[in-house]
Design a protein around this motif. Structure first.
Motif, PDB file in Angstrom:
ATOM      1  N   GLY A  89      -6.066   0.415   7.278  1.00  0.00           N
ATOM      2  CA  GLY A  89      -5.186   1.239   8.430  1.00  0.00           C
ATOM      3  C   GLY A  89      -3.194   1.167   7.175  1.00  0.00           C
ATOM      4  N   ALA A  90      -4.082   0.089   6.432  1.00  0.00           N
ATOM      5  CA  ALA A  90      -1.978  -0.035   5.885  1.00  0.00           C
ATOM      6  C   ALA A  90      -2.709   1.143   4.743  1.00  0.00           C
ATOM      7  CB  ALA A  90      -1.323  -0.708   5.256  1.00  0.00           C
ATOM      8  N   LEU A  91      -3.658   0.829   4.088  1.00  0.00           N
ATOM      9  CA  LEU A  91      -4.130   2.051   3.014  1.00  0.00           C
ATOM     10  C   LEU A  91      -4.428   3.298   3.202  1.00  0.00           C
ATOM     11  CD1 LEU A  91      -5.098   1.750  -0.108  1.00  0.00           C
ATOM     12  CD2 LEU A  91      -7.668   2.020   1.579  1.00  0.00           C
ATOM     13  N   TYR A 108       0.819  -0.825   0.085  1.00  0.00           N
ATOM     14  CA  TYR A 108       0.236  -0.250   0.352  1.00  0.00           C
ATOM     15  C   TYR A 108       1.019   1.275   0.094  1.00  0.00           C
ATOM     16  CZ  TYR A 108      -3.380  -3.411   1.529  1.00  0.00           C
ATOM     17  OH  TYR A 108      -4.616  -4.507   1.979  1.00  0.00           O
ATOM     18  N   GLN A 109       2.283   1.309  -0.154  1.00  0.00           N
ATOM     19  CA  GLN A 109       3.078   2.376   0.132  1.00  0.00           C
ATOM     20  C   GLN A 109       3.307   3.432  -0.945  1.00  0.00           C
ATOM     21  OE1 GLN A 109       7.410   1.031   1.309  1.00  0.00           O
ATOM     22  NE2 GLN A 109       7.459   3.249   2.172  1.00  0.00           N
ATOM     23  N   LEU A 110       2.127   3.218  -1.973  1.00  0.00           N
ATOM     24  CA  LEU A 110       2.508   3.921  -3.482  1.00  0.00           C
ATOM     25  C   LEU A 110       0.599   4.694  -3.226  1.00  0.00           C
ATOM     26  CD1 LEU A 110       5.370   2.552  -5.436  1.00  0.00           C
ATOM     27  CD2 LEU A 110       5.405   5.054  -4.399  1.00  0.00           C
ATOM     28  N   VAL A 111      -0.088   4.573  -2.644  1.00  0.00           N
ATOM     29  CA  VAL A 111      -1.258   5.190  -2.781  1.00  0.00           C
ATOM     30  C   VAL A 111      -0.926   6.669  -2.506  1.00  0.00           C
ATOM     31  CG1 VAL A 111      -3.806   5.447  -1.134  1.00  0.00           C
ATOM     32  CG2 VAL A 111      -2.833   3.342  -1.351  1.00  0.00           C
ATOM     33  N   TRP A 112      -0.051   7.257  -2.262  1.00  0.00           N
ATOM     34  CA  TRP A 112       0.204   8.435  -2.064  1.00  0.00           C
ATOM     35  C   TRP A 112       0.596   9.369  -3.671  1.00  0.00           C
ATOM     36  CZ3 TRP A 112       4.414  10.996  -4.311  1.00  0.00           C
ATOM     37  CH2 TRP A 112       5.890  10.103  -3.798  1.00  0.00           C
ATOM     38  N   ARG A 145      -2.218   4.706   5.582  1.00  0.00           N
ATOM     39  CA  ARG A 145      -1.357   5.043   6.021  1.00  0.00           C
ATOM     40  C   ARG A 145      -0.639   5.275   4.109  1.00  0.00           C
ATOM     41  NH1 ARG A 145      -1.260   1.318   9.979  1.00  0.00           N
ATOM     42  NH2 ARG A 145      -0.592  -0.330   8.809  1.00  0.00           N
ATOM     43  N   GLY A 146      -0.794   4.980   3.388  1.00  0.00           N
ATOM     44  CA  GLY A 146       0.511   4.270   2.341  1.00  0.00           C
ATOM     45  C   GLY A 146      -0.619   6.031   1.588  1.00  0.00           C
ATOM     46  N   VAL A 147      -1.864   6.729   2.244  1.00  0.00           N
ATOM     47  CA  VAL A 147      -1.504   8.182   1.603  1.00  0.00           C
ATOM     48  C   VAL A 147      -0.134   8.970   1.917  1.00  0.00           C
ATOM     49  CG1 VAL A 147      -2.913   9.949   1.446  1.00  0.00           C
ATOM     50  CG2 VAL A 147      -3.904   8.249   1.696  1.00  0.00           C
ATOM     51  N   LEU A 148       0.389   8.603   3.380  1.00  0.00           N
ATOM     52  CA  LEU A 148       1.179   9.546   3.383  1.00  0.00           C
ATOM     53  C   LEU A 148       2.888   9.345   2.633  1.00  0.00           C
ATOM     54  CD1 LEU A 148       0.264  10.233   6.848  1.00  0.00           C
ATOM     55  CD2 LEU A 148      -0.059  12.026   5.280  1.00  0.00           C
ATOM     56  N   PRO A 149       3.349   9.887   1.977  1.00  0.00           N
ATOM     57  CA  PRO A 149       4.772   9.446   1.087  1.00  0.00           C
ATOM     58  C   PRO A 149       5.605   9.541   2.551  1.00  0.00           C
ATOM     59  CG  PRO A 149       3.687  11.660   0.533  1.00  0.00           C
ATOM     60  CD  PRO A 149       2.785  11.475   1.268  1.00  0.00           C
ATOM     61  N   SER A 150       5.843   8.251   1.619  1.00  0.00           N
ATOM     62  CA  SER A 150       7.208   6.689   2.667  1.00  0.00           C
ATOM     63  C   SER A 150       8.351   7.081   1.990  1.00  0.00           C
ATOM     64  CB  SER A 150       6.849   6.220   3.847  1.00  0.00           C
ATOM     65  OG  SER A 150       6.060   5.796   2.924  1.00  0.00           O
TER      66      SER A 150
END
Length: 405
Positions: A163-165, A36-40, A167-172
């Motif tokens: 929850g992970a989805l 989910y990390q690149l949802v942002w 969190r993925g909205v924020l760039p990391s």
């Protein structure tokens, strides 16, 4: 009542026209590689294209001018030629990728090899553009694209980690594979902020004779339509995060794509996926062909208009005919549509400022827009996202090509 009907139709068109092979494959690659990390990236891309769509509709409604015509008038032919050549080259690759997507859907449905479908797909696209009018292209094919909602249905039934989805909205930052992470990120941005979308939309506003009374309608279409389109892209990413990421499986071929849906929706899911891929890519093929023909014809001051008979705007009709032939050659010679999609979307990101910056200058010129010029917020959002996408693309594309991490 007529405006309400147009609003509904416009939103349906936006939803149906947003998802195509670029959005599907890049979102799937993002989900399979990084969960989910690149949802942002989809969130930023959707925000940027919503602003650009609203601006392009506002420009046409207020100025009664097309964007290429105004760019040539404002900056001169020599400067206009730079974005024209770059956008033509990059968008031609995107057009070839979309036609490859239609052929890939037909191969999945029939087991007949992809290159065999190059000529039939090209003839069907050309025949529809030659014989039909703008409303059929805009509303008919894009409306059928609503079948892409199958991705949202499957994503909900797949019980994602919400929850992970979120969190993925924020760039990391990535823990590993940094070069690949940023390359996929710019590919997703390129797929979301494809310039052909707002050139097509702007030309459509001129074709449908919009005036300032359409400004409210324009805002609703841009906001809701692009928002729903972005949600469908997120749904594709979520499916890849659920089904591919936990087992370390990558999207290596278009034959892998039906597995985004079939484990959840089974056999009907396979056919719904094939229909979604084929219709979405065919709709994008028509829109890109027209958009590039609009860009060239309007830039050179030729007669143009999809509602006019081809013999009254012969150079415009000849332009989209030649573009379809050239793009079909990529499919005919067996160029992998997945690889073509990924590199064309990354190049789209790298070239974004060339098209966006002159457009922003026009959007702040009272000669064209009077009191309806851009606000600071809209300027900042589009400028920051476009420049960020270009910088990331310039850095990550060479690293990806040489296999860095």
């Amino acid at each position: 009542m007529n405006k309400l009907l147009q609003l509904s139709l416009g939103i349906v068109t936006s939803v149906g026209g947003f998802l195509e092979i670029g959005s599907i494959t890049t979102a799937a690659q993002a989900g399979s590689a990084f969960g989910y990390q690149l949802v942002w990236t989809i969130a930023l891309g959707s925000l940027c294209i919503a602003f650009l769509i609203e601006m392009s509709g506002r420009f046409s409604a207020c100025s009664k001018s097309t964007i290429p015509d105004a760019m040539r008038e404002r900056f001169g032919m020599n400067l206009f030629a730079i974005p024209l050549v770059v956008m033509l080259a990059v968008s031609l690759l995107v057009l070839a990728a979309e036609m490859g997507g239609v052929a890939a859907a037909l191969e999945l449905a029939t087991s007949v090899r992809l290159p065999v479908w190059a000529v039939p797909v090209a003839l069907l696209a050309w025949g529809l553009l030659w014989r039909s009018n703008f409303s059929v292209i805009e509303n008919g094919v894009s409306g059928l694209g609503l079948v892409t909602i199958v991705f949202a249905v499957a994503a909900v039934k797949g019980h994602p980690d919400y929850g992970a989805l979120l969190r993925g909205v924020l760039p990391s930052l990535p823990a590993t594979s940094g070069a690949h992470y940023w390359f996929v990120a710019v590919s997703v941005l390129g797929a979301s902020v494809s310039p052909y979308l707002y050139y097509f939309y702007s030309s459509g506003a001129i074709e449908e004779k919009w005036d300032e009374s359409y400004l409210g309608l324009n805002r609703w279409i841009a906001g809701i339509g692009m928002g729903f389109g972005g949600l469908l892209s997120v749904a594709v990413l979520v499916l890849a995060a659920i089904l591919f990421h936990p087992i370390g499986r990558a999207i290596q071929s278009f034959h892998d794509l039906p597995q985004l849906v079939t484990p959840i929706l089974h056999k009907p899911g396979f056919w719904l996926f094939v229909a979604a891929l084929g219709i979405a890519c065919f709709g994008a093929t028509l829109e890109i062909s027209l958009s590039l023909a609009y860009l060239i014809a309007q830039g050179f001051g030729w007669q143009w208009g999809e509602d006019q008979p081809p013999d009254t705007d012969a150079r415009f009709s000849l332009t989209y005919s030649l573009l379809i032939v050239v793009a079909a050659l990529f499919v005919l010679f067996g160029v992998d549509p997945l690889a073509l999609t990924q590199i064309s979307m990354a190049l789209t990101s790298a070239s974004l400022p060339l098209g966006v910056l002159p457009f922003l200058v026009l959007m702040n010129d009272r000669h064209y827009l009077g009191e309806h010029v851009n606000g600071h917020f809209g300027n900042a959002i589009v400028l920051v996202i476009s420049v960020m996408a270009m910088v990331l693309a310039v850095v990550s594309i060479p690293l990806e090509l040489i296999g860095g991490s």
